[in-house]
Design an enzyme around this catalytic site. Structure first.
Site, PDB file in Angstrom:
ATOM      1  CB  SER A 291      -0.760   0.141   0.946  1.00  0.00           C
ATOM      2  OG  SER A 291      -1.827  -1.225   1.035  1.00  0.00           O
TER       3      SER A 291
HETATM    4  C1  59J Z   1      -2.818  -7.819   3.999  1.00  0.00           C
HETATM    5  C2  59J Z   1      -1.138  -8.193   0.478  1.00  0.00           C
HETATM    6  C3  59J Z   1      -1.121 -10.235  -1.230  1.00  0.00           C
HETATM    7  C4  59J Z   1      -1.073 -10.203  -2.312  1.00  0.00           C
HETATM    8  C5  59J Z   1      -3.691  -8.368   2.744  1.00  0.00           C
HETATM    9  C6  59J Z   1      -2.220  -7.719   5.164  1.00  0.00           C
HETATM   10  C7  59J Z   1      -2.851  -8.860  -0.961  1.00  0.00           C
HETATM   11  C8  59J Z   1      -2.726  -9.184  -2.709  1.00  0.00           C
HETATM   12  C9  59J Z   1      -1.851 -10.763  -3.895  1.00  0.00           C
HETATM   13  C10 59J Z   1      -4.286  -9.402   4.729  1.00  0.00           C
HETATM   14  C11 59J Z   1      -2.599  -8.595   5.945  1.00  0.00           C
HETATM   15  C12 59J Z   1      -4.119  -9.403   5.822  1.00  0.00           C
HETATM   16  C13 59J Z   1      -1.519  -9.617  -5.218  1.00  0.00           C
HETATM   17  S1  59J Z   1      -4.571  -3.832   5.718  1.00  0.00           S
HETATM   18  O1  59J Z   1      -0.887  -2.556   3.098  1.00  0.00           O
HETATM   19  O2  59J Z   1      -4.043  -5.417   1.538  1.00  0.00           O
HETATM   20  O3  59J Z   1      -0.830  -1.281   7.688  1.00  0.00           O
HETATM   21  O4  59J Z   1      -2.041  -0.634   8.838  1.00  0.00           O
HETATM   22  O5  59J Z   1      -0.656  -8.627   1.419  1.00  0.00           O
HETATM   23  O6  59J Z   1      -3.939  -7.817  -0.759  1.00  0.00           O
HETATM   24  O7  59J Z   1      -3.542  -8.762  -3.614  1.00  0.00           O
HETATM   25  O8  59J Z   1      -4.221 -10.230   6.947  1.00  0.00           O
HETATM   26  N1  59J Z   1      -3.024  -2.427   5.376  1.00  0.00           N
HETATM   27  N2  59J Z   1      -2.551  -4.979   3.022  1.00  0.00           N
HETATM   28  N3  59J Z   1      -2.784  -7.466   1.753  1.00  0.00           N
HETATM   29  N4  59J Z   1      -1.806  -8.775  -0.340  1.00  0.00           N
HETATM   30  N5  59J Z   1      -2.026 -10.113  -2.968  1.00  0.00           N
HETATM   31  C14 59J Z   1      -3.891  -3.077   4.979  1.00  0.00           C
HETATM   32  C15 59J Z   1      -3.382  -3.632   3.435  1.00  0.00           C
HETATM   33  C16 59J Z   1      -2.399  -2.478   2.963  1.00  0.00           C
HETATM   34  C17 59J Z   1      -2.721  -1.924   7.051  1.00  0.00           C
HETATM   35  C18 59J Z   1      -4.571  -2.590   7.646  1.00  0.00           C
HETATM   36  C19 59J Z   1      -4.641  -3.462   7.144  1.00  0.00           C
HETATM   37  C20 59J Z   1      -2.931  -5.399   2.498  1.00  0.00           C
HETATM   38  C21 59J Z   1      -5.244  -1.198   8.047  1.00  0.00           C
HETATM   39  C22 59J Z   1      -2.880  -6.367   2.589  1.00  0.00           C
HETATM   40  C23 59J Z   1      -1.933  -1.569   7.567  1.00  0.00           C
HETATM   41  O9  59J Z   1      -3.249  -0.927   3.471  1.00  0.00           O
END
Ligand code: 59J
Length: 584
Positions: A291
């Site tokens: 992200s």
């Molecule tokens: C995620 C991913 C992996 C790769 C998802 C992290 C994907 C995806 C395929 C589930 C933990 C989790 C290409 S979430 O970074 O969305 O920073 O405070 O690793 O989605 O499609 O149990 N960040 N993270 N995703 N993958 N592939 C959010 C988010 C981010 C947060 C929290 C919760 C993911 C608010 C991560 C943070 O912004």
């Protein structure tokens, strides 16, 4: 009788002849020694006492941006022997081994193994005091050689940035290696007379003066470096993480003010170490930015004219299909505007936006802010990360790259990209050298877009955002959390994460950019907003105070102080209160 007469008459002549012959031989010998073999003999004599020795040149000092020493060369002596001569003085070996503090058996083996040679080091790099005590024993065949030993006053704290030198003082890793040509001196030579024991008794002439190594002033600020190191180490320990990195850049000049990694090592004592510890992960290791890349996707969206900060998107039901793949948010955020996509870090929202943009424009932005290319600092082993060309993207690649998967970056690259947001859209070079001028950058987004994205990043640390623990009291803070599942051999893993935070302060006119990555926290929590954001906050709070940076958020400063004073927490609260301009 006459025979006898003959003999007696011949004797004086015979004696005379012998005498003349002997005289002639002696004369010849005199001529030979004085004239014919003179040069040969002088050379032989000189060779025994007149020697050409090298005069070592010390390596340049490395300092921080305020001239504080970070790597210095201190003189040491190496004790060496001519084993052929030493073999003649066996009765004194015990004494010598004791003086050198070498176990006798080892000493004996060493000399005997080299007895056919004319040179062997007995002990390298000892304190000059010990060396002169050994010389005072007056044992034949023992000599000293002046050398220099590199010492790193900040030890572990600056280990990965500086690297180290080998036993011959040549750079092996880090900046010691990158700037080896600059730091290295050039040894000189001089002719000296040595006595029977090999001690120099007279300097005859300097043949070549040694050229001292040049000093190197780094961009690093030792105080910020300590702070970054301390906070990172504490977080890696607390969350039982595998490793971690921190990069702090000057948001205007691109200077690296601090760079620390865990695990670290003590460069002054490297006896028991694996190469694994030596890596400056902040420049050699890549990860998927997840992200933390979203602000750049949003930058393209704003530049396209199709979106503004308040454009609303429907992210229901919290997932979407792209071909055979599903993109998910951790919750269903429903209809949210672009700012909220950033604030909540919606993968679905970001993907929808990305799929409506030209792949070429996305790629131009990502490569424009430096992904896929090394930063050019010349740091040894720097990774360039991977960004595939937009001409190879399928829609699913376009979406996943836009929310941070399918490309890889180093912490330094990510910090440099965030510097673009801080510097109103200009990509500026990063450097490890003290260079406090703003170098010309390449505009990769308009100042308006950069400012709008920065404003969105402020909502991340404010109420309702994912990164509230990154907030720095007294300063408006802009940044982005990231929590990335690690990609293993069988796809993305459920239980291994990299937690990160990238941001800048003060948001209105950024002075510092910082990236924190913590790899595989394993003590429970793993969200970037929980693991990495607090490291950002504590390092930035301390750094802004050290740099005497003017607060741009007096309200929050006042609020924070009220809270602090109420809780009577921390003994620095009164000091802060005294410096507060206008009360609460
Ligand atoms: C995620 C991913 C992996 C790769 C998802 C992290 C994907 C995806 C395929 C589930 C933990 C989790 C290409 S979430 O970074 O969305 O920073 O405070 O690793 O989605 O499609 O149990 N960040 N993270 N995703 N993958 N592939 C959010 C988010 C981010 C947060 C929290 C919760 C993911 C608010 C991560 C943070 O912004």
């Amino acid at each position: 009788m006459s025979d006898n007469d003959n003999v007696s008459a011949a004797r004086p002549r015979f004696v005379l002849a012998i005498f003349v012959l002997v005289m002639a031989a002696l004369m010849w010998r005199v001529v030979d020694l004085q004239l014919l073999s003179k040069n040969f003999l002088r050379q032989q004599g000189d060779a025994r006492y007149l020697r050409v020795v090298t005069v070592p040149a010390s390596r340049g000092t490395i300092t921080d941006r305020h001239g504080e020493p970070l790597a210095v060369s201190t003189p040491v002596d190496s004790v060496w022997a001519n084993p052929k001569e030493l073999m003649q003085a066996r009765d004194r070996w015990k004494e010598l081994a004791r003086g050198l503090d070498i176990p006798y058996k080892r000493f004996e083996a060493l000399v005997e193994r080299h007895q056919q040679r004319e040179f062997v080091y007995l002990r390298r790099r000892v304190h000059p005091a010990l060396a002169s005590k050994v010389m005072a024993l007056q044992i034949p065949g023992i000599s000293l050689q002046r050398e220099f030993r590199r010492y790193y006053p900040a030890g572990e704290v600056t280990a990965h940035v500086l690297g180290f030198t080998n036993v011959d003082d040549a750079g092996q890793e880090g900046l010691e290696l990158a700037y080896d040509h600059w730091l290295l001196g050039e040894p000189g030579t001089k002719r000296v007379i040595k006595d029977r024991l090999g001690r120099i008794v007279e300097n005859v002439e300097n043949i070549r003066e040694p050229v001292l190594g040049r000093n190197l002033m780094l961009s690093i600020d030792r105080r910020l470096q300590y702070l970054a190191y301390r906070e990172l180490k504490a977080a890696v320990r607390k969350h039982k993480a595998k490793s971690g990195s921190v990069v702090v850049l000057d948001a205007r000049t691109g200077e690296v003010l601090a760079m620390a990694n865990q695990p670290a090592y003590n460069p002054n004592n490297r006896s028991s170490l694996r190469g694994d510890y030596y890596r400056n992960r902040a420049v050699t290791d890549v990860f998927e930015p997840g992200s933390t890349i979203k602000p750049f996707t949003i930058g393209v969206a704003l530049a396209s004219g199709k979106y503004s900060a308040s454009t609303v998107l429907n992210t229901s039901p919290g997932y979407m299909r792209v071909g055979r793949n599903t993109i998910r948010d951790i919750r269903n955020y429903g209809s949210i505007d672009v700012t909220t996509v950033i604030q909540k870090s919606s993968n679905v929202g970001t993907s929808k936006i990305a799929l409506s943009l030209e792949p070429e424009k996305l790629w131009e932005m990502f490569s424009g802010v430096g992904f896929g290319v090394a930063t050019g600092t010349g740091f040894p082993g720097e990774a360039s990360g991977v960004l595939t060309g937009h001409w190879r993207w399928h829609p699913i690649d376009q979406a996943t790259i836009a929310f941070g998967y399918g490309l890889s970056v180093t912490p330094l690259q990510l910090a440099r990209a965030y510097m673009v947001l801080a510097a109103d859209g200009e990509l500026r070079p990063v450097t490890f050298e003290y260079q406090p001028t703003i170098s010309e950058g390449i505009p990769v987004m308009t100042p308006e877009v950069a400012r709008q994205v920065r404003a969105m990043l402020e909502t991340v640390v404010n109420d309702g955002g994912t990164g509230q623990l990154a907030r720095v009291a007294g300063y408006r803070t802009a940044g982005k959390t990231g929590t990335v599942r690690k990609n293993g051999v069988s796809g993305y893993q459920e239980d291994r994460y990299t937690s990160m935070f990238a941001g800048m302060v003060p948001a209105t006119n950024p002075r510092l950019v910082m990236v924190v990555t913590i790899d595989e926290p394993s003590a429970g929590d793993y969200y970037g907003g929980v693991i990495a954001a607090p490291v950002f906050a504590s390092v930035m709070a301390g750094a802004l105070r050290l740099l005497d940076s003017a607060p741009d958020d007096l309200n929050s400063r006042g609020r924070e102080l009220q809270l602090r004073n109420a809780a009577a927490s921390g003994d620095d609260a009164p000091r802060v209160a005294l410096s507060l301009p206008g009360g609460t």
